[in-house]
Design an enzyme around this catalytic site. Sequence first.
Site, PDB file in Angstrom:
ATOM      1  N   ASP A   1      15.153 -39.274   9.858  1.00 12.00           N
ATOM      2  CA  ASP A   1      16.526 -39.187  10.350  1.00 12.00           C
ATOM      3  C   ASP A   1      16.508 -39.663  11.799  1.00 12.00           C
ATOM      4  O   ASP A   1      15.959 -38.988  12.682  1.00 12.00           O
ATOM      5  CB  ASP A   1      17.018 -37.737  10.243  1.00 12.00           C
ATOM      6  CG  ASP A   1      18.505 -37.626  10.544  1.00 12.00           C
ATOM      7  OD1 ASP A   1      19.046 -38.561  11.177  1.00 12.00           O
ATOM      8  OD2 ASP A   1      19.103 -36.602  10.144  1.00 12.00           O
ATOM      9  N   HIS A   2      17.102 -40.833  12.018  1.00 16.24           N
ATOM     10  CA  HIS A   2      17.001 -41.453  13.347  1.00 16.24           C
ATOM     11  C   HIS A   2      17.700 -40.610  14.416  1.00 16.24           C
ATOM     12  O   HIS A   2      17.462 -40.776  15.603  1.00 16.24           O
ATOM     13  CB  HIS A   2      17.589 -42.870  13.304  1.00 16.24           C
ATOM     14  CG  HIS A   2      16.847 -43.836  14.179  1.00 16.24           C
ATOM     15  ND1 HIS A   2      16.425 -43.524  15.449  1.00 16.24           N
ATOM     16  CD2 HIS A   2      16.430 -45.113  13.961  1.00 16.24           C
ATOM     17  CE1 HIS A   2      15.797 -44.560  15.974  1.00 16.24           C
ATOM     18  NE2 HIS A   2      15.772 -45.539  15.084  1.00 16.24           N
ATOM     19  N   ARG A   3      18.545 -39.706  13.977  1.00 19.25           N
ATOM     20  CA  ARG A   3      19.191 -38.834  14.955  1.00 19.25           C
ATOM     21  C   ARG A   3      18.154 -37.949  15.637  1.00 19.25           C
ATOM     22  O   ARG A   3      18.315 -37.525  16.769  1.00 19.25           O
ATOM     23  CB  ARG A   3      20.233 -37.942  14.264  1.00 19.25           C
ATOM     24  CG  ARG A   3      21.378 -38.736  13.674  1.00 19.25           C
ATOM     25  CD  ARG A   3      22.345 -37.814  12.955  1.00 19.25           C
ATOM     26  NE  ARG A   3      21.673 -37.052  11.894  1.00 19.25           N
ATOM     27  CZ  ARG A   3      22.200 -35.992  11.298  1.00 19.25           C
ATOM     28  NH1 ARG A   3      23.382 -35.538  11.664  1.00 19.25           N
ATOM     29  NH2 ARG A   3      21.553 -35.377  10.347  1.00 19.25           N
TER      30      ARG A   3
END
Lengths: 440, 474
Positions: free
Chosen positions: A409-411
Amino acid sequence: MVYEFRLPDIGEGVAQGEVVKWHVKVGDAVAEDQPLMSVLTDKANVEIPCPVKGRVVAIHAKEGEMVKVGGLLITFEAEGAPAPPRAEGHEAPPASPAPAAPPSAAAPAPSPGNDRVITTPSVRRRANELGVDLRNVKGTGPGGRITEADLEGFHRGGSAPAAPAAPAAPTPAPSSTGLAGRGASLPAPKVPVPVPSASAPGATVPLQERIPIRGLRRVIAEHMSVSKAHAAHYTYVEELDVSELVRVRERAKKRFEEKGVPLTYLSFITKAVVESLKEHPRLNAYMDDEKGEIVVCHYYNIGIATATPDGLIVPVVRDADKKSISNIAKEIEDLSTRGRVGKLSREELTGSTFTISSLGALGGLLATPILNYPEVAILGVHKIERRPVVQSDGGFGVAHMMNLSISLDHRAVDGYDGAQFIAAVKARLEDPHQLLLELR
Amino acid sequence: MTRALDVLVIGGGPAGYIAAARLGQLGRKATVVEKEHLGGECLNRGCIPSKALIHVSSTYRHLRDHGEEMGLPIAENSFDVGAMQRWKTSVVEKERKGVETILKGNGAEWIRGTASFTGPDRAVIESETGKEEVSFQAAIVATGGYHVALAGMEPDGKQILSAREMLELDHVPPRLVVLGGGVSGVELGEHYARLGSQVVIVEMMPQILPGIERDLVREVARTLEGMGIRLLTSAKAEGLRKEPAGVTLTVKTLTGTEEIPGDVLFMTVGKRPETRHLNLEVAQVALNVKGFPVVDDRMATSNPRIFAAGDFARPPMLAHKSYREGIVAAEAAAGLPTRWSHQAVPSVIFTVPEVASVGLTMADCEGKGITAREARFPYAALGRAHANHEEKGFVKLVAEEGTGLVLGVHAVGAACGDYISEAALAIEMGATVRDIAGTIHPHPTYGELLGEVALLWLGEPLHVAVRKSARGNP
């Protein structure tokens, strides 16, 4: 008398259940204790027996509907009152055992004559082990008796299941139904009209089949959509030379198997992941979207994606950092065995901090796994195979190679961090001796 | 301090100890909690002790009735009730030791005490050494059943007796009133009648042994009445008067009200699953309207960690059914793919003549829409029956028309409880009548009856109405 049956409190502290299947229909004469319905609560499928003898007057909940505990399910016209709970007179308790088979609360509905499965106890046992419903197997023995060979053949896919009761004529819905009054200008979906094929006289295989999204399938569907909708997925793939790991495992495998431990690659990979997570804690985390926080976990509960006949489940190896490779192997084996037959507790199916999805020998070249939301990382494991490689001296050689795909999850995790984590896992699996030295 | 157990087994009867043994075979550790002796009702106050006594009294009675004719005359009342009791006790004690050995050999622990749940995965065990809190990976509940009594007629150990006390009497009561014409009422009533008691059996249903086919019961009833037992059916107990000299039971029959005097009353009206004291609600084990736990075909209850087996789990309350459920529950608790997939549960009643039954009756077939046919072969056409002077009875074979599949066998007569196993195997194996007829049955044995009834069903009888003695020894 009219007898209304409501969803009883079936335990586990659940407030509602999904009606998975009705075993009776309106108008049916029913006997006490015959299978009435299946209800799915969280993870447990519960069979509910019929409480009275009588006739079904009305069914109030459709298959697939969620019903609250205490919600009205079905109305019977009961013959007399239900049995009083305590012995009050001479008549209440059964004075002698009935000679016939016991009314099994959850067994399939008593099969009428032609449904009878004719086979032997040894074949029944084997069928249980294989998870095969013998009603689907065609017997070739005298009188349709199912032999061991019939069962094995069916299990290997060698013989087609006995023709399922196909709907008499699959009639597509009239094109206007359901759309009238809601913008009838919408073009009705073209449903192919089944035409009996001249080349296959008598064939009644429908051209389409509609499978309701229910039970576990619905849980999976909802979970995956939420994950895709919330997380900023990206996937990173790396190639590993696991020749040394293959040698180490081959050497140890037999000794462990004698002790009943299936020393799988997955157990080594799980250990390598846990050790690497200790160095990269940001991947052992989940998103708390409500608070807008990343929750980093300092315990290591590894979810193991497992295929079951009903669909995907993710049993959890808890505190994997405190367990040896062989203990992890044993636990994964136990979890997946029980998982395949639907016998895991809720506790065993929740609370993971990182998930591994392995397709074993099947497992292709790369994948884009969907995150086990709200976790921030999921590792896909692919098959080990021999491939030609360029060696350090510039010559060609053959090595055991394996790919790992990780979705993140790039967040929460940037590409650089993800790559570093995979590099750490790679280092451990390419040099398993390092991994073994790290063990407590 | 909570001790973590692997598998907690509550109850050391047929379902419990077999489950513990199977768990041991599967490498799991069972902790069996049993408040009395191992072996449960079956071994301590049911099947085994009653058979020890019944064997003695029926041998006595057979010789008393036929001994003179057969060359072994026996004097009236030449039995010793005290020795009979000692014999029974020695058998029970031997068997108990056997069960203890089985548990030990399978690495199971036995705690003499009681257990009740304190949560979905925990329980408290009470024993002589105090209370112990435990958690478990899985639990198997096999607490059996308890005998119910009519209100105001609870066993007092003196004038109103339970089955347990009936098996421990040190004398033959001159007048015995049996309330309940089920299996144990008839078996023990007949036992005491053989030894000289005047017996009245009171049953609420229109026949004794309710649930058993009428023609089988008729054969038993004829014998019982032949030895002076009075059978009062369609009779409801209305009240009981205790007096210094005995009891008087008031019974309402179809024709009126009657007073039945007796020295003792045997209360045997039925059993219920022993769910008391277990705290099942806390364990999230749901019960059905009959008071049995809701179980699936892996014997799992509504709590997936907790399994049920034996009389506690569901009817029929038979020890051999309990054994099998113990095996299924153990395998399921150990995570193996397993399922109750038996086709039929045989049942045997140890009267003289014996009754045995397995599978479907003609009435069952009609209910299920199966086209079946029945053949019936008499003991009177069997050489061995004459040699033993046990000519009463018959065996019936029910098989499907067309396929010849064996669906049921129902018998009344000597040794049918033994040869019924062959019929059970036939049903489990999906055998046809031709398969049974094509099997050589050794001569001269009661087992031959199955071969003969199969031939009769096929229309190829070789021995009906022809006495073997008249044909010479083949």
